[in-house]
Structures are given as structure tokens and as C-alpha cells.
Design a protein around this motif. Sequence first.
Motif, PDB file in Angstrom:
ATOM      1  N   UNK C 510       3.053   5.849   8.601  1.00  0.00           N
ATOM      2  CA  UNK C 510       1.930   5.330   9.390  1.00  0.00           C
ATOM      3  C   UNK C 510       0.606   5.872   8.875  1.00  0.00           C
ATOM      4  N   UNK C 511       0.638   7.039   8.276  1.00  0.00           N
ATOM      5  CA  UNK C 511      -0.589   7.617   7.727  1.00  0.00           C
ATOM      6  C   UNK C 511      -1.000   6.863   6.461  1.00  0.00           C
ATOM      7  N   UNK C 512      -0.013   6.484   5.660  1.00  0.00           N
ATOM      8  CA  UNK C 512      -0.324   5.842   4.374  1.00  0.00           C
ATOM      9  C   UNK C 512      -0.667   4.365   4.528  1.00  0.00           C
ATOM     10  N   UNK C 513      -0.193   3.738   5.621  1.00  0.00           N
ATOM     11  CA  UNK C 513      -0.447   2.302   5.786  1.00  0.00           C
ATOM     12  C   UNK C 513       0.315   1.438   4.797  1.00  0.00           C
ATOM     13  N   UNK C 514       1.199   2.035   4.001  1.00  0.00           N
ATOM     14  CA  UNK C 514       1.885   1.248   2.966  1.00  0.00           C
ATOM     15  C   UNK C 514       2.763   0.137   3.539  1.00  0.00           C
ATOM     16  N   UNK C 515       3.306   0.360   4.741  1.00  0.00           N
ATOM     17  CA  UNK C 515       4.191  -0.661   5.304  1.00  0.00           C
ATOM     18  C   UNK C 515       3.420  -1.851   5.868  1.00  0.00           C
ATOM     19  N   UNK C 516       2.085  -1.780   5.820  1.00  0.00           N
ATOM     20  CA  UNK C 516       1.293  -2.919   6.294  1.00  0.00           C
ATOM     21  C   UNK C 516       1.181  -4.006   5.245  1.00  0.00           C
ATOM     22  N   UNK C 517       1.544  -3.692   4.013  1.00  0.00           N
ATOM     23  CA  UNK C 517       1.459  -4.715   2.956  1.00  0.00           C
ATOM     24  C   UNK C 517       2.635  -5.688   3.060  1.00  0.00           C
ATOM     25  N   UNK C 518       2.447  -6.851   2.460  1.00  0.00           N
ATOM     26  CA  UNK C 518       3.401  -7.948   2.601  1.00  0.00           C
ATOM     27  C   UNK C 518       4.820  -7.555   2.196  1.00  0.00           C
ATOM     28  N   UNK C 519       5.759  -7.839   3.077  1.00  0.00           N
ATOM     29  CA  UNK C 519       7.196  -7.688   2.819  1.00  0.00           C
ATOM     30  C   UNK C 519       7.628  -6.251   2.579  1.00  0.00           C
ATOM     31  N   UNK C 520       6.886  -5.296   3.101  1.00  0.00           N
ATOM     32  CA  UNK C 520       7.218  -3.897   2.814  1.00  0.00           C
ATOM     33  C   UNK C 520       8.425  -3.413   3.620  1.00  0.00           C
ATOM     34  N   UNK C 521       9.332  -2.763   2.928  1.00  0.00           N
ATOM     35  CA  UNK C 521      10.439  -2.030   3.553  1.00  0.00           C
ATOM     36  C   UNK C 521      10.512  -0.674   2.833  1.00  0.00           C
ATOM     37  N   UNK C 522      11.321   0.228   3.362  1.00  0.00           N
ATOM     38  CA  UNK C 522      11.446   1.541   2.730  1.00  0.00           C
ATOM     39  C   UNK C 522      12.804   1.660   2.060  1.00  0.00           C
ATOM     40  N   UNK C 523      12.812   2.112   0.813  1.00  0.00           N
ATOM     41  CA  UNK C 523      14.112   2.316   0.180  1.00  0.00           C
ATOM     42  C   UNK C 523      14.653   3.703   0.541  1.00  0.00           C
ATOM     43  N   UNK C 524      15.817   4.048   0.015  1.00  0.00           N
ATOM     44  CA  UNK C 524      16.492   5.276   0.432  1.00  0.00           C
ATOM     45  C   UNK C 524      15.737   6.524   0.003  1.00  0.00           C
ATOM     46  N   UNK C 525      14.808   6.357  -0.948  1.00  0.00           N
ATOM     47  CA  UNK C 525      13.970   7.492  -1.356  1.00  0.00           C
ATOM     48  C   UNK C 525      12.619   7.464  -0.649  1.00  0.00           C
ATOM     49  N   UNK C 526      12.502   6.654   0.390  1.00  0.00           N
ATOM     50  CA  UNK C 526      11.274   6.510   1.169  1.00  0.00           C
ATOM     51  C   UNK C 526      10.120   5.949   0.356  1.00  0.00           C
TER      52      UNK C 526
END
Lengths: 191, 141, 572
Positions: C510-526
Motif C-alpha cells: 500500500x505504501x508503494x502503490x504498485x498494485x494500483x497499476x493495471x492487472x497487478x498481482x503479487x508473485x511468491x517473491x512479493x
Amino acid sequence: MTGPTTASLREVGPAARGTRPDEVVIAVSPAFADFFTRTIVDVPHAEVLRQVMAGVEEQGVTSRLIRVWDTADLAAIAHTGAKLSGSGICVGLLSRGTTMIHQKDLARLSNLELFPQSPLLDAAVFRGIGANAAQYAKGESPEPVPTRNDQMARPRWQAKAALLHLKEFDRIRAGVKPVEVVLESAPSLAG
Amino acid sequence: MTTTLGPADYPLSVRRPDLLRTPTGTPLSDVTMAAVVAGDITNEDLRVSPETLQMQGEISDAVGRRQLAENMRRAAELTAVPDEEVLAIYNALRPRASSRQRLTEIAERLESVHAAPLCAALVRESAEVYEARDLLAPEGE
Amino acid sequence: MTSTLPSSGAAAGPRTSKRTEMLESRPVNLDGFVEEWPEKGLVAMESDFDPAPSIRVENGVIVELDGRPRAEFDFMDTFIADHAIDVDVAERANAVPSDEIARMLVNPTVGRGEVLDLTRGLTPAKLLDVVKLMNVVEIMMAMQKMRARRMPANQAHSTSARDNPIQVAADAAEGALRGFAELETTLGVLRYAPLVAIGLQIGAQAGRGGVITQCALEEATELDLGMRGITGYAETISVYGTESVFVDGDDTPWSKAFLASAYASRGIKMRFTSGTGSEVQMGNAEGRSMLYLEIRCILMAKGAGVQGLQNGSISCIGVPGAVPGGIRAVAAENLVCNMLDLECAAGNDQSFSHSAMRRTSRLMPQMLPGQDLVCSGFSAVPNSDNMFAGSNLDVEDYDDWNTVQRDLQVDGGLRHVRSEEILAVRNRAARALQAVFAELDLPRITDDEVEAATYADSSADYPLREVLEDLKGAQSVMDRGVTGLDLVKILERTGFSDIAENYLQVLRQRVSGDLLQTSAILDADFVPQAAINDANDYAGPGTGYRLTGERWAELKRLRHVTSAENPEEEVS
């Protein structure tokens, strides 16, 4: 043996505000027992009305039937009926069977009990709805009528429900006030 | 000197952690389990800062996502608006919920109190459309 | 009636053949089918009542859209004209013949970016005109190129008919381990939400660090849980294709656009939801086809600047499912979502058919080409426990799904996992939740419940909870302002450091805002994987996402595979 009967609702005049505190209004939609004769799962409209009325009467309360012409929105139908009901309680019915118990002092989009899954409503449920409405009319707080859930109702009934809804919409008479009706059952000609 | 960010900087958490700070100014690299256990991190730290949203907006723009970038910039403005006020504005934007006057007041407050001109513009635009489409609150409400 | 007519025993009516009786009893005949009624919008995507495409721009403003002058715009037209369509390319793009655009979509030598440069300027009727030219195989070809993220993924529902948080945690852990990138829950009794959302989050992080979770509720509570860090994304933000239905839902494009910014301002990933059939179901399709109205929804979402959309008819699937060409239209709506460069969570998430064959055919158009999320809710619990009213796929289908992936060498986002690994994560999720409940003074989770969670299939396999006590506990979680960070601390000090670390990593996003970009998910290495660092680069055979290497080796495994080395043994 007599065959199945179809309901016929005869208009007897404009629907007036009831004066008896021990009455429940049953308000039906434009196409109920008119263009349509059965619910989505083929419960005859005559049977629906008989069950709801019997449920009301078994609680020592009387019922009065009206038809709402200018909308096919269940909340609006039931709320219109509630405002005309001596007790302020109304059972609203759509042709496909979807039912709501409403009360005049609630917001239109609110309700006392809603039965949205029309394919799951059978005679026993309709009778229970009548009985609960009567108990609300007496100022009691009945347990809500138990309803079932069926995940496979969607694939089987969702599109037909939409179609019935569209047909119901087509029978709306804009600007026409609610009318009081009486149930006249006649033996069906179908054999 | 500032340069515009682009796709090579994404994900910021991996490629440019040096740029990331919490709204309270803590570098992201300091948001560790040790710091959490020591009580040095609060829930306020775990939010996005307006600067970070501006950076994400630059990346969105750089990959051709104009509308997403605009949303990031409106969001950057809203970081300063308290939760309850955000929800109140949302409710005020519902159909027939607000008079034109009320929407104008919200827009003015967004601009003057929260320095949120983009959000204010969205609210003003809604007032125009609601008036044309009869979606303002009925008179007297 | 006369006695000389053929009779079929007890039943009245004309005699039928054994063949007919057999066919009558097939599950597919329990499904409902209706004729089209285009005048009322009860038609999938080919209607004479849809408008013809047109656009006119004056001084940088769209003054005519699909035959309607600006003075007659409803609010959808206005929002789409002013926010969604890129005016600079609009007249040029709409002048390109529809068949040319359709061919670009299926031609692998035309890159995704080149297509986007046109589609960003198209009107709703023009987009419809393009996809109407495409059959279902062409739609799938186009989807393969146009979906935003390169690697497909999947999403699951984890719910409980009894709103049992321990069940939700255990099934979330198993789902995460099996490969779902996102997990969502909802409630029967809404007041249970905080406990169930906590169960979902802890279960997810016990199964595989980095899986993100959400709890479908009304907007205010959903946003509240998100802001506390108890959930990680949101998707039940519904939009509709006609002004009247939108207003009936008590929203407008402006209220929803504001909500989109509100979520992003808290660093929370969000997508809208829409789907074919919702407007006609509510009786206000304004005489337009289901797909035309859905395209307006997709454009509205684009204009709001939300990164993605859950579409594919969703809870209205029974409506397009009942009309001719309806499932083609559902595939086309996913494609239009891709063509507008939005993340697509592609449906396949609601009970659709009594027929196993129809259930499978309905999912092929998304599973074969791949989608950002092939299902926006594969039921990771038995459908009887699914509080989203049942999905097209549920836990009974896990092995079938894995086999289809292996048969066709297609990555549907899941994998076979050995039973002992599953038992381990289910047990650990339940024990972690037990510790958290104890630390928060919530109603106790007994060892019997942990044991049940480890080995259960459905909610019937768990001891009953004291519901009223749980609801009091749920309220106290809200009153005390318990946050995700509090949960991390508890997990850390009660011996669940690995789950705590995973959870903290998710909160850090939530601090990085990276998940706000299109189609973002987190892989097993975050590492966030979005349509930027993992952008779809399909350019024909041999390019784009290919199921190869380690991942393919993983998907070759099933529950029972005979060993080649020693055919008297199985490998799994």
C-alpha cells in the motif's frame, strides 16, 4: 373431478383507503391473473391468492384485493397497497410470484419481508406469507417465513424471470389509479 | 533535478525503493518486522503518500494510460482528506442526494481546504450533468 | 381421447421414444432457454435496435456520439464522450472500417499497441460493430493478444454457509497453495464480516505469501476494512449501461469515479464490476442489446480511470446464457475490456448450467486464450458453501481443471498439490487464526475446530460456533479499531513469523502503490506483476506467454499418473 381453475379478477371500483385496522391489503401487479395465469413455476394465480387469503384469515384478519396498474415494481406495488391498507400492512405480488410484505411507514425501498426467489415459492410459502402479514397487522412480530435457496435457480429461471418482468412492464397503464378487485374463480376450459 | 518516471522504474518497490516513503516520512526500507515489533510503525505509515501516487501516475501516463494517470492524481489529492469526509462526498454524489449549492460547496472546500482542484473539477462537472439530467436533490431538501 | 391412440403408460399425452425420455432427463434440459425479444433488449449482441456508429468532434469536444447530438446525451454518453474516448484519435479511429479493425485484432503481426492506438478512440457502437464481425475463435485469438498481463492468473471465492471464519481461513490457505492469485469472500450474516475477512487474510498468507484478498460488502464497510489493512483489494463496485439502471443502483458515473479515486488514495487495488444482462434483467435496457450496454459500462470504467473491470455477465449469466449467441457475447465483452486496456477479471464465477459439458464450454473462451483472471471466483469451497450463490466451478472441479490444463497445455492458474502439503497449510492457517482469536479475546477456537479445518470439505464438517458470541466479537474488532498491523504483531509474537512476514509484505504494497497499476498481482517473491513489467507481448506462434519449463513440469502432475520408470507405481 374438476380441472384446474383460472383466477379472474373483476374490478369493482377505485381502491379506497381502508378503515378497518384488522385488514391486510393484497396488491397484485398489472398482469397478475390477467395476461398471466400462473407463477414462474406454474402455481395458478387463483391458488396463490387463495393461500395468501387463507393465511390471513386463519389469524382472524380480513383481506382486501387491489390491482396496481401504473407500475410493475414490486416495492412500489406493495408500498401503494400498504398506504391503502387499514392496518398499513400489504402483501405485494408480481405475476411471476415474487412477493413482499410491506408496511406503510417504511421507506418504499425497505420492506418487512421479501421473497425474491420466485421459483422457490409454493402454496405453503404463500400461506405462511399471508399468516405473517396478518400477524404484523395485529402488531405482532412473527418469525420471518423460512425461505429456501437454490444455486441452480439461476441457470434454470433467471432468463424466464427477466422475460416475465418485461411482459409485466408491457401491461402497465401509466396514470391509472389502483382498483379494488374481487376473485372470481371459474373452471378452466383447458382439460 | 527530477526526471519523469517510466515503465523501467516499475515496480517502484523493487526498482526504485529509494523513492518511496510513507505518509509520515519513513523510508519504505525501514518498514520492517523489527520496526513493527518495536512499535515504530503505525497504521498511518502503511498508506500511500501523495508523492508516490504522482509517481505512479507518471508511470501510467508513460505507458499510455491517461485515465488511470488522472485517477492517480485525483487520488493523490484525496490522501489529505479524512476517511469520513471522503465517504460523505461519495454519498453527496449519489443521484438526487445533493442540491447544486451543496455540490458547489463541496467543490470549493476541496479546492480551498484540501488543495484538491482535480477532485473539485469532477464534483463541479457532476453538478452540471445532474442539473441537465434532473438528478439534483428535489427543492427543499 | 380414444383408446386407439398410442399411449406411454401412466403419462398422458402422445407416446415418446426411449431416446426422447433419455434426452429429457439430461441435465442440460434443466437449464432455461428463451427466445430473443430485441425490442426490449432481450438479445445478446445482434440487434437492429442498436445505434449505428458515428462521432463528430468540434473544438476538441465530442458533439455527436453514435447518432445522438450532445444536447440529447444521457449521463453515460456524456461521461464516455468527456472521459473515456481519446478525442485526439477519435475521428481517425472511427473512420477505419470495422472489418479492418477486426482483422488487426486477429492478425498476430499487428502489435497490441497498434490496436490500442485505434480502440482508445472508438465509440460504443463502433466497438460493437467490430466484435460483431468476429466468431468465437477469432474472439479468443484476439483475447490472447489483447489481454493486458502476459501471464494469466485466477481468482477464488472462499466463503462459508455458516460464515465460519475457520473454514474460510483453511479453504483460503488451500486455495492460495493451489495457485489462486486473489481470494474473495462475502457473508450470509453481514455482521460477521470482520472475523471472516481476518480469516481470509490469514489463511491466504498461510497458503502462499502475496495472495491478495477482498471482502464483498456495501461500499462504506468494504472501504473501511480496506483502510484498516484487513483486506487488500476491492471489486464489487457495480456499474450499469443505462442511466435509469445506474440511478436505480443509487450511483452515477461521477460518484463511482470519485470512489475509484478514494480507493487509490488509500493505496488499495480496485476494479469495477459489470456484465451483460443486468439492464434487461432490471427491465430498463432501453431497447439496446446486452453487449451494447456492457460496452458502455466498460467505457465508463475506462473513463473513471479504474485499472480494471470484473465482467463476463457475472450474476446475470442466466440471461445471456439463455439466448442465442449469448456465451459468444460474454466472450466478446471480455475482449472489449482487453481492447480498452483494462484488467479483466473474466467471470466464470456464478452457477451457470446443470450440464457439465455446458459449464466447460462456457469457460473455454477465457481459459484457452488466458485472461488476467480466468475466473473471478472459482469456488474454493463446495458450492453449497458459496455465499456468492454458487460458481461455475467449485472444489469438485479441481482435478478436472488440472487435467484440462495438462491435456491442452494451457495455464489456468492452478496446479495439483499433494494432500499432505494441503493438510499442512490448512492446519497452520487454522492454528494461526486460533492464536489471533485468543490474543484479541475473541470467542475461542478449539483444538477440535482446528482438527476439523485440517480435514474438512464443507461447513458441515466443523463444530458449530456460538454465533451470537462471534457477532459480539466481530463488533468489538470494529469498535477497537483492530488493524492489519495489529494482526501482524500478534502473528509474530505467537510463533507464526512466516505468516506475519507475508502479511507485512502485503501491507507494504500500500505504501508503494504498485498494485494500483493495471492487472497487478503479487508473485511468491512479493514482486508486483502488472501489465507494465509483465505486459502481454503476444506476436504470434512462439511468442507471448507459453506454458514451458518449470511451470509446465508442475502442471504435468496430477493425482494419479502412472510412473514410466516403474508402471507398478504412481507419481504425483
